[in-house]
Design an enzyme around this catalytic site. Sequence first.
Site: not given
Length: 505
Positions: A170, A194, A248, A258, A270, A305, A404
């Site tokens: 976001w 997404k 994250s 997955y 990333e 980030c 972070e």
Amino acid sequence: MTETLVPDRAASLAAIPTLPLRTRLYIDGAFADARSGRRFTSENPATGQPIAEVAEGGPEDVDAAVAAARRAADDGRWSRLNPADRKRLLIRWADRIEAHVGELALVETIDSGKPIADTTTVDILDTANCIRWHAEAIDKLYGEVAPAPEGIVATITREPVGVVGAVIPWNYPALMAAWKMGPALATGNTMVIKPASYTALSLLRIAELATEAGIPDGVLNVVTGPGGSVGEAIGRHPDVDCVAFTGSTEVGRRFLHYAADGNLKRVLLELGGKSPQIVFPDASDLARVAANVALAIFMNMGENCSAGSRLIVHRSRRAALLEALLAELANWPVGDPLEPSSRLGPLISRGQMETVLGYVAAGRGEGARVVAGGERLLPETGGYFVGPTILDNVRNDMRVAREEIFGPVLAVIEFDTEAEAVALANDTPYGLAASLYTDDLHVAHRVARDLRAGVVGVNAYAEGDQTTPFGGYKLSGFGGHDKSVHAHDQYTETKTTWITLRPRA
């Protein structure tokens, strides 16, 4: 490209009611409601008030989007298109994004809290430029002919991996999507993306502009909804060949699981960072250093980030640099993101604001000294504002130096020797970015080489530009180097074709 003017607050407020907000899923070239009929609220973080109700997709919607992407991948409508034609369509799409910069920038600002001066002059224009840059590379990258034996022709070519799933954060809603879409679509893949639930609105409109530009149906699909259902469904889907994730480290680990549990799809990560900024004693222009240090941590409210969240400064320069930083704060006003003079808007949500303030309290509890900021600002607006915050007397074993924070919080740490500075900088589980400031060329080269980070800025805070890869070491991810032609390799398979020639009669 013509000059883009930042609208004044009154003009932005007047334009909001007329914004063409898109709030449904975008699948196979058309908008659609979620199969469940559910919706979620998108909120303006500057006011705490709702903007729109957005379709809440689920696994069944991911199935539909992946099926559309798979059809488009398998029938070759995109991958087998003449490369010059694929380039032309992507450039046309970039041009349409740029033509709608005012609209998209305003959507991005009310949805994410990013200052309108940034979204208008940086984020949306960079989104268009990223797609255009990768499009221009399409017909300029060549395959290879191997040095094969006589009577053999051996070629090495690149082919699209197939269906690419992307899950984006976001903090840069449009631009982070472009960092994935540019190289993935340029190399002939189809996509299911997404966006973050906090910031879904700009990407839905950008996908619509792709169709208007002539990109075939099914090539780009957008499914909005929570990560626990939509993100996981993309990560686990057997017809998704590659997943590109920015976010994250914790969630990045899930995508590896997955893939391991399913079709062993390629995973590009990333992830987070705790980037150091080292200031050596010979750095002469402390006002310039302070400006770069502030940019590194306060830009985008520290929700970045690669934010330079650890200032590692030589003991002899600490006091003078802190004084320069405090003076520099005058250039970082906090306020309504629709006001062109605001450089810091709100944090993305109440939860993120509370997290950031919690870290400040934890740092104070461990012995750090708050020399600026550290409090909620403008509570009367209903927004989630936190001012530029500087914590002094920080040790590298404190939580504020290890974890972070993703907010405008700078931790100041002292060092005495070059070796100690490098050790402190590398003493982190992350390795995304780093900066160093020195007037000594030998120090610059030595330290840049010793820093364990994917991007190193010397005498500037920098992430490079579109020509250079961006990605990190260690817990900052792997295989997720966005930007540059190197990103094209991530979305392609390497094929060797070995041809035996018939001997002369």
